[in-house]
Each structure stands twice: as C-alpha cells, then as structure tokens.
Write a protein that holds these residues in place. Structure first.
Motif, PDB file in Angstrom:
ATOM      1  N   VAL A   1       0.851  -1.189   0.000  1.00 22.73           N
ATOM      2  CA  VAL A   1       0.000   0.000   0.000  1.00 22.73           C
ATOM      3  C   VAL A   1       0.887   1.239   0.000  1.00 22.73           C
ATOM      4  CG1 VAL A   1      -1.673   1.351   1.310  1.00 22.73           C
ATOM      5  CG2 VAL A   1      -1.905  -1.140   1.194  1.00 22.73           C
ATOM      6  N   GLN A   2       0.455   2.225  -0.804  1.00 19.16           N
ATOM      7  CA  GLN A   2       1.209   3.476  -0.858  1.00 19.16           C
ATOM      8  C   GLN A   2       0.236   4.638  -0.973  1.00 19.16           C
ATOM      9  OE1 GLN A   2       4.004   3.746  -4.129  1.00 19.16           O
ATOM     10  NE2 GLN A   2       5.322   5.130  -2.986  1.00 19.16           N
ATOM     11  N   LEU A   3       0.510   5.693  -0.204  1.00 23.79           N
ATOM     12  CA  LEU A   3      -0.232   6.941  -0.305  1.00 23.79           C
ATOM     13  C   LEU A   3       0.742   8.018  -0.750  1.00 23.79           C
ATOM     14  CD1 LEU A   3      -2.315   6.849   3.009  1.00 23.79           C
ATOM     15  CD2 LEU A   3      -3.044   6.139   0.738  1.00 23.79           C
ATOM     16  N   GLN A   4       0.409   8.679  -1.840  1.00 23.38           N
ATOM     17  CA  GLN A   4       1.298   9.698  -2.388  1.00 23.38           C
ATOM     18  C   GLN A   4       0.608  11.052  -2.295  1.00 23.38           C
ATOM     19  OE1 GLN A   4       4.472   9.075  -3.752  1.00 23.38           O
ATOM     20  NE2 GLN A   4       4.706  11.292  -3.899  1.00 23.38           N
ATOM     21  N   ALA A   5       1.090  11.897  -1.385  1.00 19.86           N
ATOM     22  CA  ALA A   5       0.525  13.230  -1.235  1.00 19.86           C
ATOM     23  C   ALA A   5       1.278  14.209  -2.126  1.00 19.86           C
ATOM     24  CB  ALA A   5       0.605  13.679   0.221  1.00 19.86           C
ATOM     25  N   SER A   6       0.543  15.111  -2.760  1.00 18.50           N
ATOM     26  CA  SER A   6       1.174  16.103  -3.625  1.00 18.50           C
ATOM     27  C   SER A   6       0.313  17.350  -3.686  1.00 18.50           C
ATOM     28  CB  SER A   6       1.369  15.532  -5.034  1.00 18.50           C
ATOM     29  OG  SER A   6       0.125  15.218  -5.621  1.00 18.50           O
TER      30      SER A   6
END
Length: 127
Positions: free
Chosen positions: A1-6
């Motif tokens: 699982v990965q969460l990429q904030a931008s």
C-alpha cells in the motif's frame, strides 16, 4: 500500500491550493482517508476526513475554507483549500484507516488510528 501526497507549495495569504492523495494497493471504499497537518513545533492535527461510511469531517479551524472530495475511479482524495492563512502553513499528510467512520471524531483525529501514511507535502502561506 502506498499513499502519495502532492500539490503543496508556496501561496500568498488569501490564495488557494488543492492537495491530492493518490492511493495504491487499497480500495478507497474500504478506508477513510484523513488529511493531517503538522506545523513546526506543533502536534499533528486532523484536518479533514472522507469515507464511504458516512459524512465527512472538517476541523473547526478550516470549516468554510477547506473541502474534501474523492474520485474513487482514480483512487485519489483531494483537499481543496481556499482563503489560506499563515496559520495553515504546515506539512500536510494523508492517512488511511480501515473501515473508519469520519463521524467518530475521537478516532479520526488520533494518529494511531491509521494503517497507512503518505510522505507529506509542504504548504507555505506567506502573509
């Protein structure tokens, strides 16, 4: 699982920014996504939560200025921020909590509730 904030950046007071949290490896319908922020020298605070299980949550400090939305086809959650103030300056993080209801504000605002965290994106509001 990965969460990429931008989407963070430098903006003048009164301006707007939209943050994105792109999730991979999980199904958004199964998780609440909450945006937290942490200003220098301060504790991490819950800002806004969205979940398929019920209504969204917005902290009092951002009501009327921030809005949260999701695009489940894109597995992305957005935080639209308007009328930004210098006190909104912080690193913003998104976090995923399995089967969490955003109406449970005690759990929503507790950092230990969450299963996964993104890496953070810096928002700087100049006055």
């Amino acid at each position: 699982v990965q969460l990429q904030a931008s989407g963070g950046g430098l903006v003048q007071a009164g301006g707007s920014l939209t943050l994105s949290c792109q999730a991979s490896g999980l199904i958004l319908d199964d998780y609440a996504i909450t945006w937290f922020r942490q200003a220098p020298g301060k504790e991490r605070e819950g800002v806004s939560c969205i979940s398929s299980l019920g209504p969204t949550y917005l902290a009092d400090s951002v009501k009327g200025r921030f809005a949260i939305s999701s695009d489940n086809r894109q597995n992305t959650v957005y935080l639209q921020m308007k009328n930004l103030k210098s006190e909104d300056t912080a690193v913003y993080y998104c976090a995923a909590g399995w089967s969490l209801m955003c109406s449970n504000t005690e759990l929503v605002t507790r950092t230990t509730t969450y299963d996964y965290w993104g890496q953070g994106t810096l928002v700087t509001v100049s006055s």
